[in-house]
Write a protein that holds these residues in place. Structure first.
Motif, PDB file in Angstrom:
ATOM      1  N   ASN A  36       3.482   2.830  10.584  1.00 21.09           N
ATOM      2  CA  ASN A  36       4.895   2.983  10.886  1.00 21.09           C
ATOM      3  C   ASN A  36       5.706   3.453   9.678  1.00 21.09           C
ATOM      4  OD1 ASN A  36       7.087   2.796  12.722  1.00 21.09           O
ATOM      5  ND2 ASN A  36       7.695   0.871  11.801  1.00 21.09           N
ATOM      6  N   GLY A  37       5.243   3.104   8.466  1.00 24.94           N
ATOM      7  CA  GLY A  37       5.994   3.469   7.262  1.00 24.94           C
ATOM      8  C   GLY A  37       5.345   4.550   6.430  1.00 24.94           C
ATOM      9  N   GLY A  38       4.320   5.195   6.984  1.00 21.46           N
ATOM     10  CA  GLY A  38       3.604   6.225   6.227  1.00 21.46           C
ATOM     11  C   GLY A  38       4.488   7.365   5.752  1.00 21.46           C
ATOM     12  N   ASP A  39       5.466   7.736   6.590  1.00 26.68           N
ATOM     13  CA  ASP A  39       6.355   8.842   6.212  1.00 26.68           C
ATOM     14  C   ASP A  39       7.326   8.445   5.096  1.00 26.68           C
ATOM     15  OD1 ASP A  39       7.557   7.107   8.050  1.00 26.68           O
ATOM     16  OD2 ASP A  39       9.082   8.600   8.555  1.00 26.68           O
ATOM     17  N   ASN A  40       7.460   7.137   4.856  1.00 24.06           N
ATOM     18  CA  ASN A  40       8.337   6.673   3.773  1.00 24.06           C
ATOM     19  C   ASN A  40       7.831   7.114   2.402  1.00 24.06           C
ATOM     20  OD1 ASN A  40       9.690   5.399   5.816  1.00 24.06           O
ATOM     21  ND2 ASN A  40       9.195   3.328   5.175  1.00 24.06           N
ATOM     22  N   ILE A  41       6.518   7.367   2.317  1.00 23.74           N
ATOM     23  CA  ILE A  41       5.928   7.800   1.043  1.00 23.74           C
ATOM     24  C   ILE A  41       6.613   9.071   0.549  1.00 23.74           C
ATOM     25  CG2 ILE A  41       3.804   8.589  -0.094  1.00 23.74           C
ATOM     26  CD1 ILE A  41       2.270   6.878   2.001  1.00 23.74           C
ATOM     27  N   GLY A  42       6.894   9.970   1.472  1.00 22.02           N
ATOM     28  CA  GLY A  42       7.556  11.228   1.118  1.00 22.02           C
ATOM     29  C   GLY A  42       8.978  11.037   0.623  1.00 22.02           C
ATOM     30  N   ILE A  43       9.574   9.876   0.937  1.00 23.80           N
ATOM     31  CA  ILE A  43      10.930   9.570   0.463  1.00 23.80           C
ATOM     32  C   ILE A  43      10.875   8.807  -0.850  1.00 23.80           C
ATOM     33  CG2 ILE A  43      13.070   8.323   1.020  1.00 23.80           C
ATOM     34  CD1 ILE A  43      12.345   8.802   4.002  1.00 23.80           C
ATOM     35  N   PHE A  88       0.834  -1.207   0.000  1.00 24.00           N
ATOM     36  CA  PHE A  88       0.000   0.000   0.000  1.00 24.00           C
ATOM     37  C   PHE A  88       0.869   1.258   0.000  1.00 24.00           C
ATOM     38  CE2 PHE A  88      -2.554   3.287   2.117  1.00 24.00           C
ATOM     39  CZ  PHE A  88      -3.706   3.248   1.328  1.00 24.00           C
ATOM     40  N   ILE A  89       1.928   1.237   0.811  1.00 26.90           N
ATOM     41  CA  ILE A  89       2.861   2.371   0.870  1.00 26.90           C
ATOM     42  C   ILE A  89       3.513   2.600  -0.491  1.00 26.90           C
ATOM     43  CG2 ILE A  89       5.101   3.117   1.815  1.00 26.90           C
ATOM     44  CD1 ILE A  89       4.235   1.744   4.452  1.00 26.90           C
ATOM     45  N   LEU A  90       3.970   1.513  -1.121  1.00 28.18           N
ATOM     46  CA  LEU A  90       4.595   1.626  -2.440  1.00 28.18           C
ATOM     47  C   LEU A  90       3.593   2.085  -3.491  1.00 28.18           C
ATOM     48  CD1 LEU A  90       6.912  -1.535  -2.546  1.00 28.18           C
ATOM     49  CD2 LEU A  90       7.582   0.848  -2.204  1.00 28.18           C
ATOM     50  N   GLY A  91       2.349   1.605  -3.389  1.00 29.86           N
ATOM     51  CA  GLY A  91       1.301   2.012  -4.328  1.00 29.86           C
ATOM     52  C   GLY A  91       1.030   3.505  -4.248  1.00 29.86           C
ATOM     53  N   LEU A  92       0.913   4.026  -3.020  1.00 26.56           N
ATOM     54  CA  LEU A  92       0.702   5.465  -2.843  1.00 26.56           C
ATOM     55  C   LEU A  92       1.901   6.267  -3.340  1.00 26.56           C
ATOM     56  CD1 LEU A  92      -1.020   5.887   0.652  1.00 26.56           C
ATOM     57  CD2 LEU A  92      -2.040   6.143  -1.613  1.00 26.56           C
ATOM     58  N   SER A  93       3.095   5.716  -3.111  1.00 32.26           N
ATOM     59  CA  SER A  93       4.316   6.387  -3.575  1.00 32.26           C
ATOM     60  C   SER A  93       4.351   6.473  -5.097  1.00 32.26           C
ATOM     61  CB  SER A  93       5.563   5.640  -3.070  1.00 32.26           C
ATOM     62  OG  SER A  93       5.566   5.565  -1.677  1.00 32.26           O
ATOM     63  N   LEU A  94       3.950   5.380  -5.755  1.00 33.45           N
ATOM     64  CA  LEU A  94       3.905   5.359  -7.222  1.00 33.45           C
ATOM     65  C   LEU A  94       2.881   6.356  -7.744  1.00 33.45           C
ATOM     66  CD1 LEU A  94       4.191   1.573  -8.116  1.00 33.45           C
ATOM     67  CD2 LEU A  94       5.718   3.393  -8.871  1.00 33.45           C
ATOM     68  N   LEU A  95       1.691   6.356  -7.136  1.00 31.11           N
ATOM     69  CA  LEU A  95       0.646   7.300  -7.553  1.00 31.11           C
ATOM     70  C   LEU A  95       1.123   8.739  -7.362  1.00 31.11           C
ATOM     71  CD1 LEU A  95      -2.571   5.607  -6.119  1.00 31.11           C
ATOM     72  CD2 LEU A  95      -1.984   5.896  -8.535  1.00 31.11           C
ATOM     73  N   MET A 101       8.402   8.704  -3.125  1.00 23.22           N
ATOM     74  CA  MET A 101       7.807   9.446  -4.250  1.00 23.22           C
ATOM     75  C   MET A 101       8.852  10.156  -5.111  1.00 23.22           C
ATOM     76  SD  MET A 101       4.083  11.166  -3.550  1.00 23.22           S
ATOM     77  CE  MET A 101       4.569  12.061  -2.101  1.00 23.22           C
ATOM     78  N   PRO A 102       9.674  11.028  -4.512  1.00 23.55           N
ATOM     79  CA  PRO A 102      10.676  11.710  -5.347  1.00 23.55           C
ATOM     80  C   PRO A 102      11.707  10.759  -5.937  1.00 23.55           C
ATOM     81  CG  PRO A 102      11.009  12.228  -3.022  1.00 23.55           C
ATOM     82  CD  PRO A 102       9.714  11.505  -3.126  1.00 23.55           C
ATOM     83  N   CYS A 103      11.972   9.670  -5.218  1.00 20.95           N
ATOM     84  CA  CYS A 103      12.924   8.679  -5.720  1.00 20.95           C
ATOM     85  C   CYS A 103      12.382   8.025  -6.993  1.00 20.95           C
ATOM     86  CB  CYS A 103      13.185   7.631  -4.642  1.00 20.95           C
ATOM     87  SG  CYS A 103      14.241   6.294  -5.199  1.00 20.95           S
ATOM     88  N   PHE A 104      11.112   7.585  -6.958  1.00 22.96           N
ATOM     89  CA  PHE A 104      10.498   6.952  -8.121  1.00 22.96           C
ATOM     90  C   PHE A 104      10.394   7.929  -9.292  1.00 22.96           C
ATOM     91  CE2 PHE A 104       8.000   3.810  -5.236  1.00 22.96           C
ATOM     92  CZ  PHE A 104       9.131   3.007  -5.144  1.00 22.96           C
ATOM     93  N   LEU A 105      10.229   9.197  -8.949  1.00 22.14           N
ATOM     94  CA  LEU A 105      10.080  10.234  -9.973  1.00 22.14           C
ATOM     95  C   LEU A 105      11.340  10.376 -10.819  1.00 22.14           C
ATOM     96  CD1 LEU A 105       7.933  12.283 -10.885  1.00 22.14           C
ATOM     97  CD2 LEU A 105       8.963  13.936  -9.327  1.00 22.14           C
ATOM     98  N   THR A 106      12.497  10.090 -10.225  1.00 23.97           N
ATOM     99  CA  THR A 106      13.773  10.260 -10.934  1.00 23.97           C
ATOM    100  C   THR A 106      14.199   9.008 -11.705  1.00 23.97           C
ATOM    101  OG1 THR A 106      15.046   9.557  -9.000  1.00 23.97           O
ATOM    102  CG2 THR A 106      14.582  11.912  -9.193  1.00 23.97           C
ATOM    103  N   SER A 163       4.197   9.787  -7.395  1.00 24.21           N
ATOM    104  CA  SER A 163       5.247  10.108  -8.371  1.00 24.21           C
ATOM    105  C   SER A 163       4.660  10.434  -9.744  1.00 24.21           C
ATOM    106  CB  SER A 163       6.255   8.965  -8.489  1.00 24.21           C
ATOM    107  OG  SER A 163       5.671   7.829  -9.074  1.00 24.21           O
ATOM    108  N   PHE A 164       3.416   9.961  -9.984  1.00 22.19           N
ATOM    109  CA  PHE A 164       2.725  10.285 -11.236  1.00 22.19           C
ATOM    110  C   PHE A 164       1.850  11.532 -11.095  1.00 22.19           C
ATOM    111  CE2 PHE A 164       3.142   5.558 -12.043  1.00 22.19           C
ATOM    112  CZ  PHE A 164       4.126   5.711 -13.003  1.00 22.19           C
ATOM    113  N   GLY A 165       1.919  12.154  -9.928  1.00 20.56           N
ATOM    114  CA  GLY A 165       1.154  13.384  -9.710  1.00 20.56           C
ATOM    115  C   GLY A 165      -0.198  13.177  -9.073  1.00 20.56           C
ATOM    116  N   ALA A 166      -0.555  11.933  -8.765  1.00 20.62           N
ATOM    117  CA  ALA A 166      -1.870  11.657  -8.170  1.00 20.62           C
ATOM    118  C   ALA A 166      -1.761  11.701  -6.643  1.00 20.62           C
ATOM    119  CB  ALA A 166      -2.373  10.286  -8.620  1.00 20.62           C
ATOM    120  N   THR A 167      -1.561  12.877  -6.108  1.00 20.43           N
ATOM    121  CA  THR A 167      -1.397  13.043  -4.660  1.00 20.43           C
ATOM    122  C   THR A 167      -2.745  13.365  -4.013  1.00 20.43           C
ATOM    123  OG1 THR A 167      -0.792  15.343  -5.077  1.00 20.43           O
ATOM    124  CG2 THR A 167       1.009  13.781  -4.775  1.00 20.43           C
ATOM    125  N   PHE A 168      -3.707  12.467  -4.202  1.00 18.39           N
ATOM    126  CA  PHE A 168      -5.039  12.712  -3.654  1.00 18.39           C
ATOM    127  C   PHE A 168      -5.133  12.357  -2.174  1.00 18.39           C
ATOM    128  CE2 PHE A 168      -4.817   8.557  -5.613  1.00 18.39           C
ATOM    129  CZ  PHE A 168      -5.309   7.717  -4.640  1.00 18.39           C
TER     130      PHE A 168
END
Length: 199
Positions: A120-127, A54-61, A129-134, A63-68
């Motif tokens: 516990n890993g929710g804040d990882n999304i912020g890390i 779920f964390i990775l899924g949100l991170s991917l979304l 996202m930009p990583c996947f973007l690059t 990184s594609f600009g879907a920050t809903f």
């Protein structure tokens, strides 16, 4: 590809180091029925994969600009460990666990472990996202596959550490008293680090 592997391993370890302690607590469960114990092990591993997926899924979304979904809102899941910790304290008073030979128990379900992992890993999304973007799409896939392999190793390591003599003895001796406060502290920490309390 070697550089990508080293980068993925480094990223996973630095963002999931605190998860090892939680895994040790979850894997250190005493049960009279071996079958039930194995069932709990499967639930912990499946919950970890579901929550991390779920964390990775949100991170991917993201990184594609879907920050809903705001990252801060994942912090609300910090209420789960607080609830578990308070429930343990209440049960200790009700059945006087301090005089009992049985160690602490956390009711395990795939959903509760997944929610715990997301909290516990929710804040990882912020890390992530930009990583996947690059990264290029193939590099993103490679990183995610590496993460899932490392998660299996993480679960195995948490299980093995929970079986170590010194750790097991410490948890048996002090687990009843300290674990509820560890869970409550973790929940408060999750709420604070996600900025949910200030959202």
């Amino acid at each position: 590809m070697i550089f990508m592997l080293i980068t993925a391993i480094s990223l996973f370890i630095t963002t999931n180091l605190d998860d090892i302690f939680i895994l040790i607590l979850l894997f250190f469960q005493k049960d009279s029925e071996e079958k039930q114990s194995r069932n709990d092990l499967c639930k912990i591993v499946l919950g970890q994969y579901l929550g991390f997926g779920f964390i990775l899924g949100l991170s991917l979304l993201g990184s594609f600009g879907a920050t809903f979904i705001s990252i801060e809102w994942t912090g609300i899941l910090g209420l789960l460990p607080i609830y578990l910790g308070v429930r343990m304290l209440v049960r200790q008073k009700q059945v006087n666990l301090a005089d009992s030979d049985s160690v602490f128990k956390v009711k395990i379900s795939v959903i509760s472990i997944a929610a715990f992992t997301m909290a516990n890993g929710g804040d990882n999304i912020g890390i992530y996202m930009p990583c996947f973007l690059t990264l290029q799409p193939i590099q993103v896939i490679f990183t995610i596959v590496t993460f899932f392999v490392l998660l299996a190793i993480w679960c195995w390591l948490g299980y093995k550490l929970a079986q170590l003599n010194q750790i097991a003895k410490t948890l048996e001796k002090y687990g009843k008293k300290i674990v509820p406060f560890v869970f409550i502290g973790l929940g408060v920490y999750i709420l604070i680090k996600s900025n949910f309390l200030f959202f």
